[in-house]
Scaffold this active site. Structure first.
Site, PDB file in Angstrom:
ATOM      1  CD  GLU A 226      -3.033  -1.068   2.091  1.00 37.07           C
ATOM      2  OE1 GLU A 226      -3.955  -1.832   1.834  1.00 37.07           O
ATOM      3  OE2 GLU A 226      -3.095  -0.182   2.952  1.00 37.07           O
TER       4      GLU A 226
HETATM    5  P1  NAD Z   1       8.710   4.566   4.240  1.00 40.57           P
HETATM    6  O1  NAD Z   1       8.713   3.812   2.951  1.00 40.57           O
HETATM    7  O2  NAD Z   1       9.805   5.529   4.483  1.00 40.57           O
HETATM    8  O3  NAD Z   1       8.727   3.565   5.497  1.00 40.57           O
HETATM    9  C1  NAD Z   1       7.715   2.603   5.671  1.00 40.57           C
HETATM   10  C2  NAD Z   1       8.255   1.493   6.526  1.00 40.57           C
HETATM   11  O4  NAD Z   1       9.290   0.796   5.828  1.00 40.57           O
HETATM   12  C3  NAD Z   1       8.862   1.940   7.855  1.00 40.57           C
HETATM   13  O5  NAD Z   1       8.473   1.038   8.861  1.00 40.57           O
HETATM   14  C4  NAD Z   1      10.359   1.862   7.584  1.00 40.57           C
HETATM   15  O6  NAD Z   1      11.132   1.665   8.740  1.00 40.57           O
HETATM   16  C5  NAD Z   1      10.431   0.649   6.668  1.00 40.57           C
HETATM   17  N1  NAD Z   1      11.623   0.566   5.812  1.00 40.57           N
HETATM   18  C6  NAD Z   1      12.410   1.570   5.375  1.00 40.57           C
HETATM   19  N2  NAD Z   1      13.399   1.076   4.591  1.00 40.57           N
HETATM   20  C7  NAD Z   1      13.219  -0.272   4.540  1.00 40.57           C
HETATM   21  C8  NAD Z   1      13.905  -1.339   3.894  1.00 40.57           C
HETATM   22  N3  NAD Z   1      14.994  -1.118   3.141  1.00 40.57           N
HETATM   23  N4  NAD Z   1      13.432  -2.580   4.042  1.00 40.57           N
HETATM   24  C9  NAD Z   1      12.333  -2.835   4.793  1.00 40.57           C
HETATM   25  N5  NAD Z   1      11.647  -1.867   5.441  1.00 40.57           N
HETATM   26  C10 NAD Z   1      12.084  -0.597   5.315  1.00 40.57           C
HETATM   27  O7  NAD Z   1       7.286   5.280   4.326  1.00 40.57           O
HETATM   28  P2  NAD Z   1       6.729   6.229   5.475  1.00 40.57           P
HETATM   29  O8  NAD Z   1       7.428   7.541   5.412  1.00 40.57           O
HETATM   30  O9  NAD Z   1       6.683   5.501   6.765  1.00 40.57           O
HETATM   31  O10 NAD Z   1       5.217   6.416   5.012  1.00 40.57           O
HETATM   32  C11 NAD Z   1       4.805   7.396   4.110  1.00 40.57           C
HETATM   33  C12 NAD Z   1       4.404   6.769   2.797  1.00 40.57           C
HETATM   34  O11 NAD Z   1       3.422   5.749   3.027  1.00 40.57           O
HETATM   35  C13 NAD Z   1       3.752   7.746   1.845  1.00 40.57           C
HETATM   36  O12 NAD Z   1       4.246   7.520   0.566  1.00 40.57           O
HETATM   37  C14 NAD Z   1       2.274   7.355   1.937  1.00 40.57           C
HETATM   38  O13 NAD Z   1       1.524   7.730   0.809  1.00 40.57           O
HETATM   39  C15 NAD Z   1       2.346   5.891   2.116  1.00 40.57           C
HETATM   40  N6  NAD Z   1       1.110   5.360   2.706  1.00 40.57           N
HETATM   41  C16 NAD Z   1       0.285   4.612   1.932  1.00 40.57           C
HETATM   42  C17 NAD Z   1      -0.909   4.136   2.437  1.00 40.57           C
HETATM   43  C18 NAD Z   1      -1.862   3.337   1.602  1.00 40.57           C
HETATM   44  O14 NAD Z   1      -2.783   2.775   2.168  1.00 40.57           O
HETATM   45  N7  NAD Z   1      -1.698   3.271   0.300  1.00 40.57           N
HETATM   46  C19 NAD Z   1      -1.240   4.420   3.762  1.00 40.57           C
HETATM   47  C20 NAD Z   1      -0.374   5.174   4.525  1.00 40.57           C
HETATM   48  C21 NAD Z   1       0.812   5.634   3.997  1.00 40.57           C
END
Ligand code: NAD
Length: 456
Positions: A226
């Site tokens: 997502e």
């Molecule tokens: P992010 O991708 O920076 O981090 C998400 C998660 O991934 C965190 O727990 C982080 O620690 C982990 N992560 C980071 N690098 C990783 C790696 N190399 N391997 C595995 N895990 C890793 O995103 P964010 O800043 O936490 O969230 C914001 C984003 O989420 C925005 O783009 C938003 O649109 C999206 N989002 C989407 C939905 C949806 O339902 N489509 C809902 C909420 C947020």
């Protein structure tokens, strides 16, 4: 690992990050616990989740305070989030019997054909910070109801909430070991990708999601993503109440400081109503109270991540350099806290960063269009496909436009909303697979097809 309050920039907690060793220990516990949990009747599993839902209500004030202290959203929006999560949970436990019970699809003579929905095993849930309760429950509640155990990795910006969720599930009667939290940032997430889970469910950015999808592919287990969006909204020339439309769509763009995956990120307005829309929109934005998230009546508080301030500044500078006009905001708020003024840019074009890259902050670009065809062409111009919205008096007109946009959700006269009964899914760079609805309940299962003949 320090937890920082984004409104005060103070360290409010120091936590121990998980290590490779602790993660492996947790996985072993989860594997063992899952077998027992899956043997429980569905009714028993439902009962635990109902109790968890009750506890969320009982603890709402305290939990809202914890959430606000680590992500910076106004206290009232934290309460709203917990209320929203509760209504999703209630939909899930009320519908799970219907969608996870064995399903007889054919019966003739002595032959029955039946589908059963078996749990996957141990599910890995890597989550985001913007709505930790909402995006969390989308995954771990149906996963638990289906008989899985869950390794939940909250975002490093929502760790305290992750730990609260774990405590509450235990208090609700979830057996030891069925739900475990992994603390840490990208490095912890990366370690989880090397481990042996039976499914990966990720909420976060496109960049991380694409990386995870590639890393998990070799395992041949389900991987759902997502991701982000650049959601467009079109206001047609036949809208009746332009002031109400402007106020509602401004909320769709700025609620939670614009840090919603389905926030309105681009607005196209028919030239006939453009001027009145803009003046009502700016009036609405200027009416909002900006301040500390704990202050009564505050609508715009702090962003969760400091780094996002640079992204927003970069988008404003890029837009102004390419000819946009700034009608409100445009810069950081001086003083403590990761605060950015609610920003409205007009005379934008789709070539600007603010109309192409996910902003995830209190900023919006608004563009004048001459007709529906131009609006449609511009709305389609994105690598993302999460939601799209049309405001018009005519359902046919809205559907005619929305049907041609490759997005998981279409909104007529509404925006920035999610329903537990409908699949929540992105297309293109917005993701793969769905949570919520019957699809989201079944997303944490594997089907078995039974051909049952009573005679030999
Ligand atoms: P992010 O991708 O920076 O981090 C998400 C998660 O991934 C965190 O727990 C982080 O620690 C982990 N992560 C980071 N690098 C990783 C790696 N190399 N391997 C595995 N895990 C890793 O995103 P964010 O800043 O936490 O969230 C914001 C984003 O989420 C925005 O783009 C938003 O649109 C999206 N989002 C989407 C939905 C949806 O339902 N489509 C809902 C909420 C947020």
């Amino acid at each position: 690992m320090n937890v920082i309050n984004p409104a005060t920039e103070e360290i409010i907690a120091t936590l121990q990050e998980d290590t490779e060793h602790s993660l492996h220990t947790k996985l072993e516990i989860l594997k063992k616990a899952q077998k027992e949990w899956a043997k429980r009747d569905l009714a028993e599993r439902i009962h635990v989740i109902q109790r968890f839902d009750d506890l969320l209500e009982m603890e709402k004030e305290r939990l809202s305070g914890v959430l606000t202290s680590e992500v910076g959203k106004p206290l009232q929006q934290s309460r709203n989030e917990i209320n929203g999560a509760r209504s999703r949970i209630q939909w899930m436990y009320s519908n799970v019997v219907k969608y996870l019970s064995d399903e007889q699809v054919v019966k003739y003579n002595d032959l029955k054909e039946v589908i059963s929905y078996d749990p996957l095993g141990v599910v890995c849930n890597i989550s985001a910070w913007n709505y930790p309760y909402l995006v969390g429950v989308n995954v771990f509640i149906p996963a638990l109801l289906a008989g899985n155990s869950v390794l939940y990795k909250p975002s490093e910006y929502a760790s305290l909430t992750g730990l609260e969720i774990e405590k509450l599930l235990k208090r609700a009667g979830l057996p030891d070991g069925v739900f475990q939290v992994a603390l840490g940032g990208g490095e912890t997430g990366e370690r989880l990708l090397d481990m042996d889970f039976d499914g990966y469910y990720f909420t976060g950015s496109y960049r991380t999601g694409q990386h995870i999808y590639q890393r998990v592919a070799v395992k041949m287990v389900p991987c759902q993503l997502e991701l982000g969006g650049k959601d467009p909204l079109y206001v047609a020339d036949d809208v009746k109440n332009i002031e109400a439309v402007a106020a509602g769509t401004a909320d769709g763009a700025f609620y939670n400081n614009g840090q919603s995956c389905c926030a309105v990120e681009r607005i196209y307005v028919h030239e006939k109503v453009y001027d009145s829309y803009i003046s009502s929109f700016v009036k609405e934005v200027k009416s909002w109270k900006i301040g500390l998230p704990t202050e009564e009546g505050v609508y715009i508080a702090s962003l969760t991540r400091k780094e996002q301030l640079d992204v927003l500044e970069g988008q404003v500078q890029d837009a102004l350099a390419k000819g946009a006009v700034l009608l409100s905001g445009g810069k950081r708020v001086a003083g403590k806290g990761y605060n950015f003024e609610p920003t409205v840019l007009t005379d934008v074009s789709n070539g600007m960063k603010v109309m192409q890259e996910e902003s995830f902050g209190p900023i919006i670009g608004i563009m004048r269009v001459k007709d529906d065809a131009e609006a449609l062409r511009l709305m389609k111009d994105s690598v993302y496909g999460l939601t799209a919205s049309v405001y018009t008096d005519s359902l046919d007109r809205a559907k005619g436009i929305l049907a041609q946009i490759d997005s998981g959700t279409g909104y007529w006269n509404c925006c920035d909303r999610v329903s537990a009964g409908l699949p929540w899914s992105g297309r293109k760079h917005s993701g793969i697979g769905a949570t919520l609805s019957h699809q989201g309940l079944r997303a944490f299962t594997k089907t078995k097809s039974w051909h049952l003949r009573s005679g030999q």
